[in-house]
Scaffold this active site. Structure first.
Site, PDB file in Angstrom:
ATOM      1  N   TYR A   1     -11.127  17.924  41.449  1.00  0.00           N
ATOM      2  CA  TYR A   1     -10.891  18.540  40.150  1.00  0.00           C
ATOM      3  C   TYR A   1     -11.279  20.020  40.155  1.00  0.00           C
ATOM      4  O   TYR A   1     -10.539  20.863  39.631  1.00  0.00           O
ATOM      5  CB  TYR A   1     -11.687  17.788  39.079  1.00  0.00           C
TER       6      TYR A   1
ATOM      7  N   SER B   1     -11.201  25.141  32.786  1.00  0.00           N
ATOM      8  CA  SER B   1     -12.445  24.370  32.715  1.00  0.00           C
ATOM      9  C   SER B   1     -13.543  25.192  33.364  1.00  0.00           C
ATOM     10  O   SER B   1     -13.272  26.026  34.239  1.00  0.00           O
ATOM     11  CB  SER B   1     -12.288  23.036  33.460  1.00  0.00           C
TER      12      SER B   1
END
Length: 261
Positions: A160, A147
């Site tokens: 995250y 990501s």
């Protein structure tokens, strides 16, 4: 004078993935399901792994793939999954997710532990289990779905971003460790991708989840990321796509998103 150029006779061509077995984790929805569908269309023998077998078996039947139960956080599940495979040429480490949007001062450590367990430890666990088969294939691929959160931090995303930074470092380290082995290590790092579950799992509220994408013209969808994954995996095997960052045009950077209206 030379005559007109000649062209090879037309006829059926072998698909790029023909004869290769590709494992896709987190394949019951989103990017995983889209990737499995695309790789099957490219000729790969696809093995789907996820916890939700009801979804998995339906997808497998529709694309001609094989579905096996897999919980990457459970060592016994990983061992059983690996033991059921005769060969592995490609591993797409897609299983993961975000489970909160709290600032560090309000950190839910259970959420942090879950995020790290799924995104990092689970990925290491399965990669370790399948690495001997990937090396033995003579032309293996380990692909990490990372990501942009693994490259840039942002407020409210620490659990995250910490996990995805871990995935990014994992990919970099594994590439160094396998430099003399016939295995490519690839990382695809998507920005804003609109899927059915990612934002909802993170904020646990449908309105808040929809607000993440509100006003954004054409955020990425799962099929866009699957397209990038398939492209990287179907390059000649001497070509290693170390890191591919992909965002929607409306997202110039993590904090710079054009929203209409």
């Amino acid at each position: 004078m030379p005559g007109p150029p000649t062209h090879p006779a037309s006829g059926p061509r072998e698909l790029p993935g023909t004869g290769r077995t590709a494992v896709v984790t987190g394949a019951s929805s989103g990017i995983g399901a889209a990737t499995a569908t695309r790789l099957a269309a490219e000729g790969f023998d696809v093995v789907l792994g996820a916890r939700r077998m009801d979804r998995l078996t339906g997808l497998a039947a529709s694309i001609g793939a094989r579905a096996l139960p897999l919980d990457v956080t459970d060592p016994d599940s990983v061992a059983a999954f690996a033991g059921a495979l005769d060969r592995v040429d490609v591993l797409v480490n897609n299983a993961g997710g975000a489970f909160d949007a709290n600032p560090v001062a309000e950190a839910d450590l259970d959420s942090w532990a879950r995020t790290y367990e799924v995104n990092v430890l689970g990925t290491v666990r399965l990669t370790k289990a399948l690495l001997p088969a990937l090396i033995a294939s003579g032309a293996g691929d380990v692909l990490f779905v990372g990501s942009t959160a693994g490259l840039v931090s942002y407020e409210g995303g620490a659990s995250y971003t910490a996990a995805k930074h871990g995935v990014h470092t994992l990919a970099e380290t594994l590439r160094l460790e396998l430099f003399d082995q016939p295995v490519r290590v690839v990382e695809i790092a998507p920005g804003m991708v609109r899927t059915e579950e990612f934002a909802l799992n993170r904020v646990q509220d449908q309105d808040r989840a929809e607000a993440v994408y509100r006003g954004v013209r054409e955020p990425l969808v799962a099929e866009d990321v699957a397209d990038c994954i398939a492209w990287a995996l179907t390059r000649p095997h001497h070509v290693n796509v170390d890191l591919l960052v992909v965002r929607p045009r409306a997202q110039a950077a993590q904090h710079k998103v054009h929203r209409e209206g």
